[in-house]
Design a protein around this motif. Structure first.
Motif, PDB file in Angstrom:
ATOM      1  N   LEU A   1       1.024  -1.128   0.012  1.00  0.00           N
ATOM      2  CA  LEU A   1      -0.104   0.061  -0.083  1.00  0.00           C
ATOM      3  C   LEU A   1       0.894   1.541   0.021  1.00  0.00           C
ATOM      4  N   GLY A   2       0.788   2.229  -1.052  1.00  0.00           N
ATOM      5  CA  GLY A   2       1.242   3.381  -1.057  1.00  0.00           C
ATOM      6  C   GLY A   2       2.841   3.277  -0.943  1.00  0.00           C
ATOM      7  N   GLY A   3       3.835   4.193  -1.401  1.00  0.00           N
ATOM      8  CA  GLY A   3       5.027   4.313  -0.948  1.00  0.00           C
ATOM      9  C   GLY A   3       5.951   3.169  -1.142  1.00  0.00           C
ATOM     10  N   PHE A   4       5.567   2.221  -2.408  1.00  0.00           N
ATOM     11  CA  PHE A   4       6.252   1.130  -2.574  1.00  0.00           C
ATOM     12  C   PHE A   4       7.537   1.682  -3.302  1.00  0.00           C
TER      13      PHE A   4
ATOM     14  N   MET B   1       5.082  17.091  -6.376  1.00  0.00           N
ATOM     15  CA  MET B   1       6.057  17.699  -7.282  1.00  0.00           C
ATOM     16  C   MET B   1       6.477  17.211  -8.358  1.00  0.00           C
ATOM     17  N   VAL B   2       6.674  17.934  -9.593  1.00  0.00           N
ATOM     18  CA  VAL B   2       7.107  17.226 -10.775  1.00  0.00           C
ATOM     19  C   VAL B   2       8.546  16.982 -10.826  1.00  0.00           C
ATOM     20  N   SER B   3       8.867  15.859 -11.389  1.00  0.00           N
ATOM     21  CA  SER B   3      10.402  15.352 -11.232  1.00  0.00           C
ATOM     22  C   SER B   3      10.922  15.922 -12.615  1.00  0.00           C
ATOM     23  N   GLY B   4      11.981  15.646 -12.855  1.00  0.00           N
ATOM     24  CA  GLY B   4      12.827  15.951 -14.189  1.00  0.00           C
ATOM     25  C   GLY B   4      12.531  15.188 -15.420  1.00  0.00           C
ATOM     26  N   SER B   5      12.742  15.614 -16.391  1.00  0.00           N
ATOM     27  CA  SER B   5      12.067  15.285 -17.609  1.00  0.00           C
ATOM     28  C   SER B   5      12.919  14.039 -17.871  1.00  0.00           C
ATOM     29  N   LYS B   6      11.924  12.899 -18.103  1.00  0.00           N
ATOM     30  CA  LYS B   6      12.449  11.757 -18.725  1.00  0.00           C
ATOM     31  C   LYS B   6      12.976  11.928 -20.173  1.00  0.00           C
ATOM     32  N   ASN B   7      12.158  12.395 -20.905  1.00  0.00           N
ATOM     33  CA  ASN B   7      12.548  12.668 -22.454  1.00  0.00           C
ATOM     34  C   ASN B   7      13.829  13.567 -22.607  1.00  0.00           C
ATOM     35  N   SER B   8      14.033  14.367 -21.451  1.00  0.00           N
ATOM     36  CA  SER B   8      15.260  15.227 -21.702  1.00  0.00           C
ATOM     37  C   SER B   8      16.571  14.568 -21.133  1.00  0.00           C
ATOM     38  N   VAL B   9      16.309  13.941 -20.167  1.00  0.00           N
ATOM     39  CA  VAL B   9      17.649  13.183 -19.543  1.00  0.00           C
ATOM     40  C   VAL B   9      18.157  12.088 -20.365  1.00  0.00           C
ATOM     41  N   LEU B  10      17.248  11.438 -20.814  1.00  0.00           N
ATOM     42  CA  LEU B  10      17.885  10.212 -21.477  1.00  0.00           C
ATOM     43  C   LEU B  10      18.672  10.431 -22.578  1.00  0.00           C
TER      44      LEU B  10
ATOM     45  N   VAL C   1       0.952  -3.024 -15.590  1.00  0.00           N
ATOM     46  CA  VAL C   1       1.073  -1.658 -15.246  1.00  0.00           C
ATOM     47  C   VAL C   1       2.420  -1.389 -14.851  1.00  0.00           C
ATOM     48  N   ASP C   2       3.558  -2.105 -14.832  1.00  0.00           N
ATOM     49  CA  ASP C   2       4.880  -1.719 -14.642  1.00  0.00           C
ATOM     50  C   ASP C   2       5.082  -0.768 -15.791  1.00  0.00           C
ATOM     51  N   HIS C   3       4.594  -0.613 -16.846  1.00  0.00           N
ATOM     52  CA  HIS C   3       4.966   0.522 -17.801  1.00  0.00           C
ATOM     53  C   HIS C   3       5.058   1.797 -17.182  1.00  0.00           C
ATOM     54  N   ILE C   4       4.120   1.950 -16.154  1.00  0.00           N
ATOM     55  CA  ILE C   4       3.980   3.349 -15.542  1.00  0.00           C
ATOM     56  C   ILE C   4       5.404   3.848 -14.829  1.00  0.00           C
ATOM     57  N   PHE C   5       5.943   2.768 -14.342  1.00  0.00           N
ATOM     58  CA  PHE C   5       7.318   2.958 -13.676  1.00  0.00           C
ATOM     59  C   PHE C   5       8.196   3.722 -14.391  1.00  0.00           C
ATOM     60  N   ARG C   6       8.258   3.524 -15.794  1.00  0.00           N
ATOM     61  CA  ARG C   6       9.252   4.256 -16.895  1.00  0.00           C
ATOM     62  C   ARG C   6       9.035   5.582 -16.918  1.00  0.00           C
ATOM     63  N   GLY C   7       7.824   6.028 -16.602  1.00  0.00           N
ATOM     64  CA  GLY C   7       7.639   7.589 -16.840  1.00  0.00           C
ATOM     65  C   GLY C   7       7.226   8.386 -15.725  1.00  0.00           C
ATOM     66  N   TYR C   8       6.880   7.788 -14.445  1.00  0.00           N
ATOM     67  CA  TYR C   8       6.496   8.582 -13.259  1.00  0.00           C
ATOM     68  C   TYR C   8       7.346   8.233 -12.147  1.00  0.00           C
TER      69      TYR C   8
ATOM     70  N   GLU D   1       4.450   6.721  -4.085  1.00  0.00           N
ATOM     71  CA  GLU D   1       4.927   7.607  -2.882  1.00  0.00           C
ATOM     72  C   GLU D   1       4.261   9.096  -3.079  1.00  0.00           C
ATOM     73  N   LYS D   2       4.514   9.485  -4.315  1.00  0.00           N
ATOM     74  CA  LYS D   2       3.903  10.764  -4.486  1.00  0.00           C
ATOM     75  C   LYS D   2       2.317  10.791  -4.322  1.00  0.00           C
ATOM     76  N   MET D   3       1.564   9.904  -4.930  1.00  0.00           N
ATOM     77  CA  MET D   3       0.047   9.725  -4.800  1.00  0.00           C
ATOM     78  C   MET D   3      -0.198   9.745  -3.122  1.00  0.00           C
ATOM     79  N   GLU D   4       0.510   8.967  -2.592  1.00  0.00           N
ATOM     80  CA  GLU D   4       0.170   8.672  -0.856  1.00  0.00           C
ATOM     81  C   GLU D   4       0.188  10.103  -0.399  1.00  0.00           C
ATOM     82  N   LYS D   5       1.216  10.876  -0.523  1.00  0.00           N
ATOM     83  CA  LYS D   5       1.263  12.207  -0.066  1.00  0.00           C
ATOM     84  C   LYS D   5      -0.017  12.981  -0.208  1.00  0.00           C
ATOM     85  N   ILE D   6      -0.767  12.868  -1.316  1.00  0.00           N
ATOM     86  CA  ILE D   6      -1.844  13.623  -1.795  1.00  0.00           C
ATOM     87  C   ILE D   6      -3.065  12.914  -1.431  1.00  0.00           C
TER      88      ILE D   6
END
Length: 437
Positions: free
Chosen positions: A3-6, A32-41, A412-419, A424-429
Motif C-alpha cells: 500500500l502506497g510508498g512502494f 512535485m513534478v520530477s525532472g524530464s524523462k525525455n530530456s535526461v535520456l 502496470v509496470d509500464h508506468i514506472f518508466r515515466g512517473y 509515494e507521490k500519490m500517498e502524499k496527496i
C-alpha cells in the motif's frame, strides 16, 4: 501486496505487475513534478561524447533512467547516483558494442549509436524496443547519420556501423520532425571537427532545446535552438559540465488532468507553463482556464464541474501542438465531458489501445481511422483493464481514481518508466494505490 510508498528497486518490462485502485478518490495537497524523462535520456546518451565527468541534476529515478545507466556502463562509463544527481565518469575504456537486453527495453537507447561511432569509428547496437504505440522505424536516424558519414548495416537484430570521411558541409532534411532523429543527428554532428551540418524540419520540443543547451555548455556549437533549422559547427572535443534537467511536462500535464477530475485544491509544483501552452489552451477551450502562478511555477486545480465543460475537437501534433504523450490522459477526461468530443492522433496513429479498456469501464468511445470519437458519460465504473504502454497506464490510473468501485490494472509496470515514485507521490496527496508484483 503493498500500500502506497512502494520503493521500486529494479523494474523491467518482463513483469506483469498489477495496480488495484478503489474509487472515487480525492487528491489534496502538493505534488512535485520530477525532472524530464525525455530530456535526461538523450542527455545521458550524449555524455558518451566526452571522457570528462558529467554531473546531471534533477534526474528522475525511473526504470528508463536505470536502463540508460546500464547502457552507459556497458559502454565503459562509471555512473554514481546521489538522490536526484548522476555523476557519469570515464573508466578509461570506451566499448562501442551494446548488448540486446538493455536496448530492447526503450527506444531512446538507440541514440548512443551515432556518438559511439564518432568516438570509436565503429558501433554495434541492437534495434530498440519501447512502448507498443505503433511503428517507429529508425530509418530517419540512419538516413541522417549516413549524410554524416556513418554507413550502417542491419543484420540479426543489430545495427553495425562504419565511419567514412564526411563532406565539409552537410545538409540533412528530415521527412518528419522526429524528436529522436533530431536529437540523434545533432548530437552526433557535434564532434565532426571542421564539418558544418544543417538539419532542416527539426523537432522543436522543449526536450530538444534542453539537449542543445546541454551540448552547447559542453562546448558544442549549435545554432537555431527552438527553430526548425539547426546549424552545427563540429568541434574536436567536448568538456565535462554540471547541468540541471528541465521539469517533465508530460508528468505535469498528467497530474493537472488528474486534478481536473479528483483534485481538492491540488497544487502541482515545478511546472513550466511555456512547455504546456497547448494543454492550457485546451482547458480554456473547455471553459475552465488553468490557474497558474508564474512566480511559484505551480498550478492549483480542483475537480471541475464536468457538466459545465464544453466538448471539443482537438488533435495531437509535434510541439508546440498538443503532445501525443498526453492524448490517453485527455481521452479519459473527455470521456466524462457531456456531448461529443474528438481527438485526432497525427503522431502515432495506432495510439488508441487504451480506448477498449476505457470502454470496459463504461466510456463510450469509437475509433474511425486516426480519430477517437468520444460521447461523454456521467460516470465510469471500476473494471479489470490492461495497460499496453506507459501513457495508457497513466490514463487508466486516472480513470480508476475517478471511477466507482475497484479497478485492477494489469501490466502496470509500464508506468514506472515515466512517473518517478508515483505511489509515494500519490500517498502524499491522499491517494491510495495497491501494487501487486
Amino acid at each position: 501486496m503493498y500500500l502506497g510508498g512502494f520503493k521500486v528497486k529494479s523494474i523491467g518490462l518482463d513483469t506483469s505487475g498489477k495496480m488495484i485502485v478503489r474509487g472515487p478518490q480525492k487528491a489534496k495537497g502538493q505534488i512535485m513534478v520530477s525532472g524530464s524523462k525525455n530530456s535526461v535520456l538523450p542527455i545521458m546518451g550524449a555524455s558518451l561524447l566526452t571522457d570528462e565527468d558529467i554531473v546531471l541534476k534533477n534526474v528522475p529515478d525511473l526504470a528508463d533512467v536505470r536502463t540508460m545507466i546500464e547502457i552507459l556502463e556497458s559502454a565503459g562509463k562509471e555512473v554514481e547516483r546521489y538522490d536526484d544527481e548522476l555523476v557519469i565518469k570515464s573508466s578509461g575504456i570506451l566499448n562501442s558494442e551494446i548488448p540486446y537486453e538493455p536496448v530492447r527495453k526503450m527506444r531512446a537507447s538507440f541514440n548512443v549509436y551515432g556518438p559511439l561511432t564518432i568516438r570509436k569509428g565503429y558501433a554495434k547496437v541492437a534495434l530498440p524496443g519501447g512502448c507498443s504505440i505503433g511503428a517507429r522505424p529508425v530509418d530517419f536516424h540512419l538516413e541522417g547519420l549516413k549524410k554524416l558519414g556513418i554507413e550502417s548495416n542491419i543484420e540479426h537484430g543489430f545495427v553495425t556501423s562504419s565511419l567514412i570521411k564526411p563532406n565539409k558541409e552537410i545538409n540533412v532534411s528530415l521527412p518528419f520532425p522526429s524528436v529522436g532523429a533530431t536529437e540523434h543527428i545533432l548530437t552526433t554532428a557535434c564532434l565532426l571537427d571542421g564539418v558544418k551540418t544543417t538539419i532542416t524540419n527539426c523537432a522543436i520540443e522543449p526536450e530538444v532545446t534542453d539537449l542543445i543547451n546541454f551540448l552547447n555548455e559542453m562546448g558544442a556549437r549549435i545554432f537555431g535552438s527552438e527553430t526548425s533549422i539547426l546549424k552545427i559547427e563540429g568541434v574536436k572535443k567536448l568538456k565535462g559540465i554540471e547541468y540541471t534537467v528541465i521539469p517533465d511536462r508530460i508528468e505535469a500535464g498528467t497530474y493537472i488532468i488528474m486534478g481536473a477530475l479528483i483534485g481538492q485544491d491540488l497544487i502541482v509544483k515545478n511546472v513550466t507553463a511555456d512547455h504546456l501552452h497547448s494543454l492550457f489552451s485546451i482547458f480554456e477551450k473547455m471553459g475552465s482556464p488553468i490557474d497558474y502562478d508564474s512566480k511559484r511555477r505551480e498550478v492549483k486545480i480542483s475537480a471541475l464541474q464536468l457538466s459545465t465543460l464544453k466538448s471539443i475537437s482537438m488533435e495531437t501534433a509535434p510541439f508546440p501542438g498538443f503532445p501525443t504523450d498526453l492524448q490517453p490522459q485527455m481521452t479519459t477526461l473527455l470521456s466524462l465531458v457531456s456531448g461529443r468530443s474528438t481527438i485526432t492522433e497525427t503522431v502515432f496513429k495506432s495510439r488508441f489501445y487504451h480506448i477498449d479498456e476505457l470502454n470496459r469501464m463504461g466510456a463510450k468511445i469509437r475509433v474511425e481511422d486516426n480519430t477517437a470519437i468520444i460521447e461523454g458519460v456521467n460516470k465510469l465504473s471500476g473494471a479489470p483493464v490492461e495497460a499496453t504502454d506507459l501513457r495508457a497506464a497513466a490514463a487508466l490510473l486516472i480513470a480508476g481514481l475517478v471511477a466507482e468501485g475497484e479497478t485492477v490494472i494489469t501490466n502496470v509496470d509500464h508506468i514506472f518508466r515515466g512517473y518517478e515514485k508515483i505511489q509515494e507521490k500519490m500517498e502524499k496527496i491522499g491517494v491510495d494505490l495497491f501494487y501487486v508484483k
